[in-house]
Design an enzyme around this catalytic site. Structure first.
Site, short mmCIF file in Angstrom:
data_model
loop_
_atom_site.label_atom_id
_atom_site.label_comp_id
_atom_site.label_asym_id
_atom_site.label_seq_id
_atom_site.Cartn_x
_atom_site.Cartn_y
_atom_site.Cartn_z
N HIS A 96 46.29 38.52 40.77
CA HIS A 96 46.61 39.47 39.55
C HIS A 96 47.91 39.96 40.31
O HIS A 96 47.77 40.61 41.25
CB HIS A 96 45.91 41.04 38.45
N ASP A 110 46.37 42.71 42.73
CA ASP A 110 46.21 41.73 43.75
C ASP A 110 47.59 41.74 44.75
O ASP A 110 47.27 42.38 46.35
CB ASP A 110 45.94 40.74 43.52
C1 XLS Z 1 38.13 36.95 33.22
C2 XLS Z 1 39.83 35.90 33.88
C3 XLS Z 1 40.20 36.57 34.50
C4 XLS Z 1 40.92 34.87 35.23
C5 XLS Z 1 42.25 36.38 35.51
O1 XLS Z 1 37.52 36.71 32.28
O2 XLS Z 1 38.58 35.23 33.94
O3 XLS Z 1 39.82 37.21 35.62
O4 XLS Z 1 41.16 34.36 35.44
O5 XLS Z 1 43.11 37.36 35.17
#
Ligand code: XLS
Ligand code: MG
Length: 353
Positions: A60, A63
């Protein structure tokens, strides 16, 4: 980027490269209780990823560059993260704007009724792109976490779809090198999310200003929550040559998003996901096998990485099965329309018999 739908060479183990995100090594907090394990440092996480044989990291925007960094500091910080990746022999696979934690994201910033929220959504998307560029990734994952409703009457759905398309178009315009991978999910945190499945997002992709740069990343659990079979969702995206990422995990029925170890609930469903990837050459074009799994809260710190290790092992074991299973026998059952026989045959194979 080419993914052909037939007569393509199958993927072998060496074609599959793996990714996971820093949030997949977490300290166990859930909506009902606090952390149960110490938080690992980012550096420790990178070391663990490398030791477990991962080549790519999912990010993200925050992150990599936490919110407290000013616009001026952002590039510097992103460069430091890129250097850490390089030093560990890792690469950034994807970047995703964290649209769901900020005050402007409370009601889903892209489809919010507030113009200020919508403006922030665009800024945050551009910021994610800036960070991703420094990290060396051109894959923008859009998980539209809160783009939906708790109360159906609170938003106009058609207007919301227009806003989602405008968001995609604005991102495509901002950076001509990015590709957008929609990661669709039908619910949680919202009651009902807009564009809940792969098909919904692909229809929007074709309306965008540059359809060839818009595809999907499919998470197993999200498809299951929509009552769909993940392998058919993968297949549909492969058919469109738009399966640019997967987040493998498992899910025990229609509950909260569990992010369980891949194959831990339904091995046959996991096999079918691996099988469609193998038979359609997934990975040969640089697409990565993402694992979006979480350790159970009961796991002590020293074992809270096994969910990653085991998911990868189960995936690779199923690649072996896809290659070793007796395809002639399989075909025989299909041609004889002996589907009971086929069912027994598949289950026997999954039992290693
Ligand atoms: C949530 C999602 C998230 C995405 C990335 O349910 O899986 O983790 O993979 O934003
Ligand atoms: Mg995911």
């Amino acid at each position: 980027m080419s993914q052909s739908t037939s007569s393509q060479q199958w993927s072998t183990k060496k074609d599959f490269k793996f990714s996971t995100g820093p949030w997949n090594l977490h300290s166990g907090a859930d909506p009902f209780g606090p952390t149960v394990r110490p938080e690992r440092s980012f550096l420790e996480k990178l070391k663990t990823f490398k030791e477990l044989g991962f080549d790519y990291v999912q990010f993200h925007d925050d992150d990599a560059v936490p919110d407290e960094f000013s616009a001026v500091e952002r590039e510097k910080k992103a460069k430091e993260v890129k250097k850490l990746l390089d030093d560990h022999g890792l690469k950034a696979e994807i970047f995703a704007p964290r649209h769901w934690e900020h005050a402007h994201g409370v009601d889903g910033p892209v489809t919010s009724n507030s113009a200020a929220d919508r403006k922030w959504a665009i800024e945050r998307g551009k910021r994610a792109i800036d960070v991703g560029r420094v990290l060396g990734s051109e894959r923008f994952v859009w998980w539209p976490a809160r783009e939906g409703t708790y109360v159906r009457e609170s938003k106009d759905a058609v207007t919301s779809f227009e806003r989602m398309l405008e968001f995609v178009d604005t991102m495509l315009e901002y950076d001509k090198n990015i590709r957008i991978l929609g990661e669709m999910k039908p619910n949680e945190p919202m009651d009902l999310m807009y564009l809940p499945t792969t098909g919904h997002f692909l229809a929007l992709a074709y309306k965008s200003r540059d359809p060839k740069r818009v595809g999907v990343l499919i998470e197993s659990a999200h498809a299951i929550l929509a009552g769909l079979d993940p392998s058919d969702e993968f297949a549909y995206a492969l058919f469109h040559q738009k399966l640019w990422g997967v987040h493998l995990n498992d899910q025990n029925g229609l509950k909260y998003d569990q992010d369980k170890t891949f194959g831990a609930v339904d091995l046959r469903r996991a096999f079918n996901q691996v099988d469609v990837l193998v038979r359609h050459g997934y990975g040969k074009d640089g697409s990565v096998v993402g694992l979006d799994v979480k350790a159970m809260r009961t796991q002590p710190a020293e074992k809270a990485f096994l969910h990653l290790k085991h998911s990868k092992e189960i995936f690779l074991d199923l690649v072996d099965l896809a290659h070793s299973i007796d395809r002639a026998a399989w075909k025989g059952y299909v041609e004889a329309r002996d589907y009971e026989g086929l069912e027994r045959f598949i289950v026997k194979n999954l039992m290693g018999k």
